[in-house]
Design a protein around this motif. Structure first.
Motif, PDB file in Angstrom:
ATOM      1  N   SER A  98      30.210  49.096  36.181  1.00  0.00           N
ATOM      2  CA  SER A  98      29.058  49.897  36.607  1.00  0.00           C
ATOM      3  C   SER A  98      28.865  51.106  35.710  1.00  0.00           C
TER       4      SER A  98
ATOM      5  N   ARG B  68      25.685  49.966  33.964  1.00  0.00           N
ATOM      6  CA  ARG B  68      24.693  50.272  35.008  1.00  0.00           C
ATOM      7  C   ARG B  68      24.452  51.775  35.155  1.00  0.00           C
TER       8      ARG B  68
ATOM      9  N   VAL C 177      26.363  54.263  36.080  1.00  0.00           N
ATOM     10  CA  VAL C 177      26.877  54.770  37.344  1.00  0.00           C
ATOM     11  C   VAL C 177      28.168  55.545  37.077  1.00  0.00           C
TER      12      VAL C 177
ATOM     13  N   TYR D 299      29.809  56.237  42.141  1.00  0.00           N
ATOM     14  CA  TYR D 299      30.277  54.998  42.768  1.00  0.00           C
ATOM     15  C   TYR D 299      30.950  55.291  44.104  1.00  0.00           C
TER      16      TYR D 299
ATOM     17  N   TYR E  33      28.311  57.333  46.807  1.00  0.00           N
ATOM     18  CA  TYR E  33      27.198  56.569  47.364  1.00  0.00           C
ATOM     19  C   TYR E  33      27.608  55.176  47.831  1.00  0.00           C
TER      20      TYR E  33
ATOM     21  N   PHE F  58      29.070  52.494  46.634  1.00  0.00           N
ATOM     22  CA  PHE F  58      28.638  51.294  45.905  1.00  0.00           C
ATOM     23  C   PHE F  58      29.497  50.083  46.244  1.00  0.00           C
TER      24      PHE F  58
ATOM     25  N   LEU G 102      27.595  48.062  48.721  1.00  0.00           N
ATOM     26  CA  LEU G 102      26.185  47.786  48.453  1.00  0.00           C
ATOM     27  C   LEU G 102      26.050  46.594  47.515  1.00  0.00           C
TER      28      LEU G 102
ATOM     29  N   ARG H  59      23.726  44.459  44.571  1.00  0.00           N
ATOM     30  CA  ARG H  59      23.131  44.913  43.313  1.00  0.00           C
ATOM     31  C   ARG H  59      21.728  45.485  43.529  1.00  0.00           C
TER      32      ARG H  59
ATOM     33  N   GLU I  26      20.512  46.929  46.209  1.00  0.00           N
ATOM     34  CA  GLU I  26      20.615  48.229  46.868  1.00  0.00           C
ATOM     35  C   GLU I  26      21.109  49.302  45.896  1.00  0.00           C
ATOM     36  N   ARG I  27      22.079  48.964  45.086  1.00  0.00           N
ATOM     37  CA  ARG I  27      22.603  49.926  44.113  1.00  0.00           C
ATOM     38  C   ARG I  27      21.510  50.411  43.164  1.00  0.00           C
TER      39      ARG I  27
ATOM     40  N   THR J 284      21.678  58.222  39.720  1.00  0.00           N
ATOM     41  CA  THR J 284      23.049  58.485  39.297  1.00  0.00           C
ATOM     42  C   THR J 284      23.046  59.626  38.287  1.00  0.00           C
TER      43      THR J 284
END
Length: 341
Positions: free
Chosen positions: A52, A56, A58, A63, A66, A68, A71, A73, A75-76, A81
């Motif tokens: 991530s 991503r 993040v 991570y 929130y 993660f 969650l 993908r 939702e993430r 971030t």
């Protein structure tokens, strides 16, 4: 306008930066805490955190904060971030004007009409003025010009000072060069925590014509001079009407259904004068239009909002799904406002 983009080159630079600074022990420890909290396998979380971060955008703390780990993908992808926020700051906050936000004295000069309180600067030869200011207000707040997350902020009471010359020299030598009158907050804020001035973080984007409110977080202190987490503070997200969406929380795993000191139920909080807050943020966002993406810290007083500071590196305040039950974030607002959606 700075040309820094949000594309592949920026992501590769971020990946290289994170790779150089990664603390494997810290990542493993955070993964263990997440595993215990959510019942996930620690090695799988470590792999997911690293992926991530690298692909991503993040941050490791994002991570954790929130949730993660619970969650999917889709939702993430709805959450803001810190790496992505930093890219927005680099692109939309002109470097020639950032100093007005970094230096608290420069900030007070630029935004003086929106502070709605007295302030002064400590000079080598103005001990008498410092004494007169302090005695007139009874209690003062001093700030080091460069600082963040509440560092360099102090509170003094005139009644506790015996040697004014030594007090003045101490302020000057320690670099506590900005003195401000203490803000008197609205009774609805004082009802939650009367000992700290509780600030509202309004993250906003000014597109040259309109100010877009992206996210609103209400911070609460624990009686210290600052409501930052380093002073024991925490926050809750507010909806567009200024109402808390759930309990409070911080980045240290603490959840507050009620305020630990006052017993106030955080989910019942309603920010007063919400319409005035929105209008106020629009006004301050136009003072330095070259800095478009800002996290504004304001306080609602009995007579209306006042400005505490603006953060050109806005940071991120988001929902915490395990606390609020809300499994989506605010990223769509950021993308729409900046035209990147």
């Amino acid at each position: 306008m700075p040309s820094t983009g949000l594309g592949l080159s920026s992501r590769l630079r971020y990946l290289a930066y994170r790779a150089r600074r990664i603390n494997v022990g810290s990542v493993w420890e955070r993964a263990r805490e997440t595993s215990a909290l959510h019942g996930k396998w620690t090695p799988a979380i470590v792999v997911d955190m690293l992926f991530s971060a690298g692909f991503r955008q993040v941050g490791f703390q994002d991570y954790i904060d929130y949730d993660f780990a619970i969650l999917n993908r889709r939702e993430r992808a709805t959450f803001m971030t810190h790496p992505f926020s930093n890219q927005l700051s680099q692109r939309f906050d002109h470097p020639d004007f950032r100093h007005l936000f970094q230096d608290k004295i420069e900030f007070d000069r630029a935004f003086s009409e929106h502070l709605h309180r007295e302030w002064m600067v400590v000079e080598p030869d103005n001990a008498d003025e410092v004494r007169a200011f302090t005695e007139r207000h009874g209690t003062i707040v001093t700030k080091e010009p460069i600082g963040q997350a509440g560092t360099g902020v102090h509170r003094y009471h005139a009644a506790d000072i015996d040697d004014w010359t030594a007090f003045h020299h101490g302020l000057h030598d320690r670099g506590e060069l900005l003195i401000e009158e203490v803000i008197v907050q609205h009774p609805d804020l004082a009802a939650v925590c009367p000992g700290t001035v509780n600030t509202t973080r309004v993250t906003a984007f000014f597109d040259g014509e309109r100010t877009h409110i992206l996210a609103i977080a209400q911070k609460f202190g624990r009686g210290a001079v600052s409501d930052q987490m380093s002073f024991g503070g925490f926050y809750t997200m507010l909806d567009d009407d200024g109402r808390a969406v759930g309990p409070g929380y911080d980045s240290h795993g603490h959840v507050h259904i009620t305020h630990p000191d006052s017993g106030f139920r955080i989910a019942d909080f309603q920010l007063p004068m919400m319409a005035e807050v929105v209008a106020f943020v629009d006004r301050v966002a136009r003072v330095v239009p070259q800095v478009q993406y800002v996290g504004w810290d304001i306080v609602v007083t009995p007579t209306g909002p006042v400005l505490v500071e603006g953060n050109w590196g806005a940071g991120v305040y988001e929902n915490k799904p395990s606390v609020t039950g809300i499994r989506t974030g605010h990223k769509a607002r950021y993308l729409a406002a900046t035209g990147l959606g």
